[in-house]
Design a protein around this motif. Structure first.
Motif, PDB file in Angstrom:
ATOM      1  N   VAL A 183     -10.038   4.696  -9.228  1.00 51.62           N
ATOM      2  CA  VAL A 183      -8.921   4.100  -9.964  1.00 51.62           C
ATOM      3  C   VAL A 183      -8.828   2.609  -9.654  1.00 51.62           C
ATOM      4  CG1 VAL A 183      -7.581   6.238 -10.050  1.00 51.62           C
ATOM      5  CG2 VAL A 183      -7.293   4.680  -8.117  1.00 51.62           C
ATOM      6  N   THR A 184      -8.062   1.919 -10.476  1.00 48.11           N
ATOM      7  CA  THR A 184      -7.800   0.493 -10.260  1.00 48.11           C
ATOM      8  C   THR A 184      -6.309   0.230 -10.434  1.00 48.11           C
ATOM      9  OG1 THR A 184      -8.145  -0.096 -12.599  1.00 48.11           O
ATOM     10  CG2 THR A 184     -10.077  -0.155 -11.142  1.00 48.11           C
ATOM     11  N   ILE A 185      -5.820  -0.761  -9.740  1.00 48.27           N
ATOM     12  CA  ILE A 185      -4.449  -1.229  -9.908  1.00 48.27           C
ATOM     13  C   ILE A 185      -4.455  -2.748  -9.822  1.00 48.27           C
ATOM     14  CG2 ILE A 185      -3.142   0.776  -9.115  1.00 48.27           C
ATOM     15  CD1 ILE A 185      -3.156  -0.395  -6.318  1.00 48.27           C
ATOM     16  N   THR A 186      -3.533  -3.367 -10.520  1.00 53.92           N
ATOM     17  CA  THR A 186      -3.388  -4.823 -10.481  1.00 53.92           C
ATOM     18  C   THR A 186      -1.948  -5.147 -10.124  1.00 53.92           C
ATOM     19  OG1 THR A 186      -5.101  -5.121 -12.163  1.00 53.92           O
ATOM     20  CG2 THR A 186      -3.608  -6.973 -11.787  1.00 53.92           C
ATOM     21  N   GLY A 187      -1.765  -6.087  -9.215  1.00 59.74           N
ATOM     22  CA  GLY A 187      -0.437  -6.467  -8.776  1.00 59.74           C
ATOM     23  C   GLY A 187      -0.533  -7.241  -7.477  1.00 59.74           C
ATOM     24  N   HIS A 188       0.370  -6.974  -6.558  1.00 60.91           N
ATOM     25  CA  HIS A 188       0.323  -7.687  -5.274  1.00 60.91           C
ATOM     26  C   HIS A 188       0.854  -6.800  -4.143  1.00 60.91           C
ATOM     27  CE1 HIS A 188       4.447  -8.374  -6.759  1.00 60.91           C
ATOM     28  NE2 HIS A 188       4.785  -8.409  -5.492  1.00 60.91           N
ATOM     29  N   TYR A 189       0.367  -7.080  -2.946  1.00 62.27           N
ATOM     30  CA  TYR A 189       0.820  -6.365  -1.751  1.00 62.27           C
ATOM     31  C   TYR A 189       2.160  -6.910  -1.281  1.00 62.27           C
ATOM     32  CZ  TYR A 189      -3.781  -4.223  -0.972  1.00 62.27           C
ATOM     33  OH  TYR A 189      -4.932  -3.483  -1.085  1.00 62.27           O
ATOM     34  N   ARG A 190       2.931  -6.027  -0.616  1.00 62.67           N
ATOM     35  CA  ARG A 190       4.148  -6.474   0.053  1.00 62.67           C
ATOM     36  C   ARG A 190       3.788  -6.870   1.478  1.00 62.67           C
ATOM     37  NH1 ARG A 190       8.872  -1.992  -1.119  1.00 62.67           N
ATOM     38  NH2 ARG A 190       8.552  -1.783  -3.378  1.00 62.67           N
ATOM     39  N   SER A 191       4.187  -8.021   1.870  1.00 61.40           N
ATOM     40  CA  SER A 191       3.900  -8.490   3.228  1.00 61.40           C
ATOM     41  C   SER A 191       4.898  -7.900   4.214  1.00 61.40           C
ATOM     42  CB  SER A 191       3.960 -10.021   3.283  1.00 61.40           C
ATOM     43  OG  SER A 191       2.977 -10.595   2.444  1.00 61.40           O
ATOM     44  N   GLY A 192       4.425  -7.646   5.438  1.00 60.73           N
ATOM     45  CA  GLY A 192       5.292  -7.176   6.500  1.00 60.73           C
ATOM     46  C   GLY A 192       5.729  -5.733   6.372  1.00 60.73           C
ATOM     47  N   ALA A 193       5.005  -4.929   5.585  1.00 57.16           N
ATOM     48  CA  ALA A 193       5.407  -3.538   5.386  1.00 57.16           C
ATOM     49  C   ALA A 193       4.267  -2.580   5.711  1.00 57.16           C
ATOM     50  CB  ALA A 193       5.885  -3.321   3.951  1.00 57.16           C
ATOM     51  N   ASP A 194       3.350  -2.999   6.565  1.00 58.27           N
ATOM     52  CA  ASP A 194       2.213  -2.156   6.923  1.00 58.27           C
ATOM     53  C   ASP A 194       2.652  -0.971   7.777  1.00 58.27           C
ATOM     54  OD1 ASP A 194       0.429  -3.870   5.643  1.00 58.27           O
ATOM     55  OD2 ASP A 194       0.123  -5.075   7.456  1.00 58.27           O
ATOM     56  N   ALA A 195       2.004   0.162   7.553  1.00 56.00           N
ATOM     57  CA  ALA A 195       2.150   1.331   8.430  1.00 56.00           C
ATOM     58  C   ALA A 195       0.763   1.647   8.969  1.00 56.00           C
ATOM     59  CB  ALA A 195       2.711   2.518   7.662  1.00 56.00           C
ATOM     60  N   PHE A 196       0.684   1.909  10.264  1.00 49.71           N
ATOM     61  CA  PHE A 196      -0.607   2.157  10.909  1.00 49.71           C
ATOM     62  C   PHE A 196      -0.735   3.646  11.228  1.00 49.71           C
ATOM     63  CE2 PHE A 196       0.460  -2.251  11.699  1.00 49.71           C
ATOM     64  CZ  PHE A 196      -0.732  -2.906  11.425  1.00 49.71           C
ATOM     65  N   VAL A 197      -1.748   4.257  10.646  1.00 50.00           N
ATOM     66  CA  VAL A 197      -1.972   5.699  10.800  1.00 50.00           C
ATOM     67  C   VAL A 197      -3.213   5.907  11.665  1.00 50.00           C
ATOM     68  CG1 VAL A 197      -2.378   7.875   9.610  1.00 50.00           C
ATOM     69  CG2 VAL A 197      -0.977   6.093   8.520  1.00 50.00           C
ATOM     70  N   GLN A 198      -3.048   6.672  12.731  1.00 48.44           N
ATOM     71  CA  GLN A 198      -4.161   6.882  13.659  1.00 48.44           C
ATOM     72  C   GLN A 198      -5.395   7.400  12.929  1.00 48.44           C
ATOM     73  OE1 GLN A 198      -3.303   8.715  17.522  1.00 48.44           O
ATOM     74  NE2 GLN A 198      -5.063  10.035  17.236  1.00 48.44           N
ATOM     75  N   ALA A 199      -6.554   6.840  13.279  1.00 46.63           N
ATOM     76  CA  ALA A 199      -7.795   7.220  12.607  1.00 46.63           C
ATOM     77  C   ALA A 199      -8.967   7.103  13.565  1.00 46.63           C
ATOM     78  CB  ALA A 199      -8.031   6.320  11.395  1.00 46.63           C
ATOM     79  N   VAL A 200      -9.978   7.915  13.310  1.00 46.72           N
ATOM     80  CA  VAL A 200     -11.247   7.821  14.016  1.00 46.72           C
ATOM     81  C   VAL A 200     -12.332   7.735  12.946  1.00 46.72           C
ATOM     82  CG1 VAL A 200     -12.867   8.923  15.581  1.00 46.72           C
ATOM     83  CG2 VAL A 200     -10.418   9.139  15.988  1.00 46.72           C
ATOM     84  N   THR A 201     -13.108   6.673  12.953  1.00 52.60           N
ATOM     85  CA  THR A 201     -14.126   6.450  11.936  1.00 52.60           C
ATOM     86  C   THR A 201     -15.471   6.168  12.608  1.00 52.60           C
ATOM     87  OG1 THR A 201     -13.906   4.031  11.794  1.00 52.60           O
ATOM     88  CG2 THR A 201     -12.308   5.359  10.569  1.00 52.60           C
ATOM     89  N   GLU A 202     -16.460   5.862  11.790  1.00 51.32           N
ATOM     90  CA  GLU A 202     -17.774   5.499  12.310  1.00 51.32           C
ATOM     91  C   GLU A 202     -17.727   4.213  13.113  1.00 51.32           C
ATOM     92  OE1 GLU A 202     -19.598   3.081   8.529  1.00 51.32           O
ATOM     93  OE2 GLU A 202     -19.603   5.269   8.425  1.00 51.32           O
ATOM     94  N   LEU A 203     -16.625   3.472  12.987  1.00 49.21           N
ATOM     95  CA  LEU A 203     -16.450   2.232  13.734  1.00 49.21           C
ATOM     96  C   LEU A 203     -15.670   2.449  15.031  1.00 49.21           C
ATOM     97  CD1 LEU A 203     -15.591  -0.194  10.770  1.00 49.21           C
ATOM     98  CD2 LEU A 203     -17.808   0.229  11.829  1.00 49.21           C
ATOM     99  N   GLY A 204     -15.285   3.687  15.279  1.00 51.19           N
ATOM    100  CA  GLY A 204     -14.534   3.985  16.496  1.00 51.19           C
ATOM    101  C   GLY A 204     -13.101   4.378  16.197  1.00 51.19           C
ATOM    102  N   GLY A 205     -12.262   4.327  17.225  1.00 49.82           N
ATOM    103  CA  GLY A 205     -10.862   4.688  17.085  1.00 49.82           C
ATOM    104  C   GLY A 205     -10.007   3.499  16.699  1.00 49.82           C
ATOM    105  N   GLY A 206      -8.939   3.770  15.976  1.00 49.78           N
ATOM    106  CA  GLY A 206      -8.033   2.710  15.541  1.00 49.78           C
ATOM    107  C   GLY A 206      -7.024   3.261  14.561  1.00 49.78           C
ATOM    108  N   SER A 207      -6.803   2.528  13.471  1.00 48.86           N
ATOM    109  CA  SER A 207      -5.785   2.938  12.505  1.00 48.86           C
ATOM    110  C   SER A 207      -6.200   2.612  11.082  1.00 48.86           C
ATOM    111  CB  SER A 207      -4.449   2.237  12.795  1.00 48.86           C
ATOM    112  OG  SER A 207      -3.993   2.475  14.102  1.00 48.86           O
ATOM    113  N   TRP A 208      -5.699   3.438  10.163  1.00 48.75           N
ATOM    114  CA  TRP A 208      -5.709   3.071   8.757  1.00 48.75           C
ATOM    115  C   TRP A 208      -4.507   2.172   8.516  1.00 48.75           C
ATOM    116  CZ3 TRP A 208     -10.214   4.113   7.075  1.00 48.75           C
ATOM    117  CH2 TRP A 208     -10.842   5.346   7.255  1.00 48.75           C
ATOM    118  N   VAL A 209      -4.671   1.152   7.686  1.00 51.08           N
ATOM    119  CA  VAL A 209      -3.573   0.242   7.375  1.00 51.08           C
ATOM    120  C   VAL A 209      -3.037   0.592   5.991  1.00 51.08           C
ATOM    121  CG1 VAL A 209      -2.840  -2.150   7.170  1.00 51.08           C
ATOM    122  CG2 VAL A 209      -4.700  -1.553   8.739  1.00 51.08           C
TER     123      VAL A 209
END
Length: 225
Positions: free
Chosen positions: A69-95
């Protein structure tokens, strides 16, 4: 003696029937899994389409998972949520960041993966932009043995409704989008793993093999008695 033999034979027949049933069930699961893989491959091969708007949110379901899918618009600043994740790059978070579309609705976008020590300096540009990605369904509740804690802003799954309520986003699409544009910086998009484990044939053969083994044992028992 005959009663004991009859009981033993009956129990062994029940065991054989159960093992055969489990084997048949695994073959049915294999058929379902192959159909799921074929469907997902077909969906991924489709060209990107505009993300579903409010008029079609009620119809969004499992058949839409991984749809480009595609969307056009803009991100809201200062409203990130960090979700714990483990990927091929190691441990961290989805933003997970709210994205206000030019069609008048808001959708959570998984901008990608970021290590725990790289969260600084990842504020999205406020400029209008087009995001390409894969449609994903919300993941309510939390992860394995871990529940989301909205009050502490601690997330183990991408629960759209809970994150939207915590960030006071208002009305938001009931799905999120995994950004698929790979980047060299952080957060790193394009890390969606589309892989389905399919070991059902092995499991089926195992159950059928055990059924055959029990059948041989039953035959030998009857020969000895």
């Amino acid at each position: 003696m005959r009663t004991s033999r009859a009981i033993t034979t009956g129990l062994l027949l029940v065991v054989i029937a159960v093992l055969i049933g489990l084997g048949v069930w695994q073959l049915e699961r294999r058929t379902w899994k192959l159909a799921l893989i074929a469907h997902t491959d077909a969906v991924l091969a489709q060209p990107p389409v505009p993300a579903p708007g409010p008029d079609t949110w009620r119809t969004v379901g499992k058949d839409d998972v991984y749809r480009p899918v595609t969307i056009t618009g803009h991100y809201r600043s200062g409203a990130d949520a960090f979700v714990q994740a483990v990927t091929e790059l190691g441990g961290g978070s989805w933003v997970m960041t709210p994205f206000d579309t030019d069609r008048g609705f808001t959708v959570l976008v998984n901008r990608g993966f970021v290590p725990a020590d790289r969260r600084q300096g990842i504020t999205p540009s406020p400029d209008p932009q087009t995001v390409r990605g894969l449609l994903r369904l919300t993941e309510p509740g939390g992860g394995f043995l871990r529940h989301n804690d909205a009050a502490a802003d601690r997330w183990y799954s991408r629960d759209v409704a809970a994150i939207a309520a915590r960030q006071r986003m208002g009305a938001v699409a009931p799905y999120f989008i995994d950004a698929s544009d790979p980047k060299t910086g952080w957060p790193r998009g394009g890390l969606t793993v589309v892989r389905f484990r399919n070991s059902h044939l092995v499991y089926a053969l195992t159950w059928f093999g055990l059924a055959a083994l029990v059948a041989v044992m039953a035959w030998r028992v009857r020969r000895r008695v």
